[in-house]
Design a protein around this motif. Structure first.
Motif, short mmCIF file in Angstrom:
data_model
loop_
_atom_site.label_atom_id
_atom_site.label_comp_id
_atom_site.label_asym_id
_atom_site.label_seq_id
_atom_site.Cartn_x
_atom_site.Cartn_y
_atom_site.Cartn_z
N GLN A 20 0.83 -1.20 0.00
CA GLN A 20 0.00 0.00 0.00
C GLN A 20 0.87 1.26 0.00
N THR A 23 2.63 1.68 -3.39
CA THR A 23 1.68 2.15 -4.40
C THR A 23 1.46 3.65 -4.26
N SER A 27 2.88 6.06 -7.20
CA SER A 27 1.85 6.78 -7.96
C SER A 27 2.20 8.26 -8.08
N ALA A 72 -4.63 7.96 -2.44
CA ALA A 72 -3.73 6.91 -1.94
C ALA A 72 -3.71 6.89 -0.42
N TYR A 272 -3.33 -7.00 -4.99
CA TYR A 272 -4.22 -6.03 -4.35
C TYR A 272 -5.51 -6.65 -3.80
#
Length: 412
Positions: A20, A23, A27, A72, A272
């Protein structure tokens, strides 16, 4: 003072949190390249990427970065909240355990029969990795109890946590020293050869048992059972090939493949999946049936057992990397396991949305067994046996097939 037991968490929780966070950071880092078109997209994503780039032409990069950062962050918070709620949620007691029929070492067999002396026996064999109680998850989601309710006598193998006796077991030991004696005991107790029902990895053990002892296999049913391990996506196999030396070293050092390593490998098939479902759980009413079902299923998922060293090598290297079953090279007690030699009535159930056993892998088993019937389900690997539609989708047609098939076999 006694240390309290650790709170239940999705295993390995550090991996899921790291994914997490990665990511989130990646991103943000990729946004400039996304806007100016400098990212080298894979061919199958290029068209969608060009459309996305065009949509971003008039978007302010700073505003977009702020929005991505907020999204996010929100996802990470929701995942963490879901994990915390799962850890602290009150647990519903498991169904009353069925009586023990047989035991040897860590392995025991539970008898779900209703007491009818004429009930037709079914020996149910789950995977060695996950606990067998996925087939008796709750009173409302129990394949075992359903089969008993339609007049069958199911016997469920519970492999247990490997003890000293099992540390050097390979698959031959589990098949010849555990499954064969159980099948004999069931025959002696009931006067009938049992039908054999295998789930996932347990299906291969069931196949080997039927191949070695056709006199103890009145019929066969396979649920999400792999055969051609190279029939699905190639990336997981390439990754496992690269990991093989490290896995072998780990087994040499530890004598087994730990649960967290196995869980990480399964997570890599759909990275995910865990984070998505825990975010959804964070929004559920904690008193709802959905929340209770989620808790029961996740507790089972996180209650895995390690694979003892010889079995881990045989499965991960022999099955997955070398594809020994499909090549006719998988041997039990020195003899190759040949599905084409099976003569018992056979049903192969194939979940179409299975990311653990790709449909092509299970279909290969149906193709290899002469006269095998096949049933495709619009379900995933676990949903087929424990999902909301499992009773109508699997339990009822499977129970009907077993009853009809065994009645016909016993009359012949």
């Amino acid at each position: 003072m006694q240390t309290p037991p650790p709170l239940p968490q999705p295993q390995p929780v550090a991996l899921h949190l790291a994914l997490q966070t990665l990511t989130w950071l990646s991103s943000l880092g990729v946004l400039p390249g996304l806007k100016n078109g400098s990212i080298p997209w894979r061919p199958e994503l290029k068209k969608a990427a060009e459309k996305l780039q065009k949509n971003l032409e008039k978007v302010d990069l700073l505003d977009f970065s702020t929005a991505v950062d907020a999204e996010a962050r929100s996802r990470l918070i929701a995942f963490s909240e879901g994990v915390n709620r799962y850890s602290r949620h009150p647990r519903t007691p498991r169904p009353t355990a069925a009586p023990e029929f047989w035991r040897d070492g860590a392995t025991r067999v539970l008898d779900y029969g209703s007491g009818d002396p004429n009930a037709m026996p079914i020996l149910v064999v789950p995977s060695l990795i996950n606990r067998g109680y996925i087939l008796d998850l709750t009173e409302q989601h129990s394949l075992m109890r359903y089969l008993a309710s339609v007049g069958l006598r199911p016997f469920l193998v519970d492999w247990g946590m490997p003890g000293p006796e099992e540390q050097e077991f390979n698959l031959t030991n589990y098949i010849c020293w555990r499954l064969e004696p159980v099948a004999d005991e069931i025959f002696d107790a009931t006067g009938q050869a049992p039908a054999l029902l295998g789930y996932c990895m347990g299906g291969l053990l069931t196949l080997a048992l039927a191949h070695r002892r056709p006199d103890r296999a009145a019929a066969l049913a396979f649920l999400a059972t792999p055969w051609d391990f190279h029939a699905g996506p190639k990336a997981p196999i390439r990754m496992l090939e690269a990991m093989a030396p490290g896995i072998s070293t780990m087994i040499d050092q530890l004598g087994a493949l730990p649960v967290d390593v196995l869980q990480a490998m399964f997570s890599s098939l759909d990275p995910y999946l865990t984070s998505d479902k825990f975010r959804r759980f964070s929004a559920l009413d904690k008193h709802s049936d959905k929340a209770r079902k989620f808790i029961a299923l996740e507790d089972w998922l996180n209650d895995g057992v390690p694979l003892v060293g010889p079995v881990a090598r045989e499965c991960l290297i022999g099955w997955y990397v070398d594809n020994a079953p499909a090549k006719g090279a998988w041997r039990v007690d020195g003899e190759p396991v040949r599905p084409e030699a099976i003569t018992a009535p056979t049903l192969v159930v194939i979940p179409k949305d299975d990311h653990i056993v790709p449909p092509g892998s299970a279909t290969a088993l149906a193709d290899a067994i002469p006269g095998a019937e096949r049933k495709m389900l619009a379900a995933g690997h676990i949903g087929m046996v424990a999902g909301g539609r499992a009773k109508s989708m699997l339990y009822k047609p499977l129970g009907l097939w077993l009853c009809k098939t065994l009645t016909k076999v016993n009359q012949s």
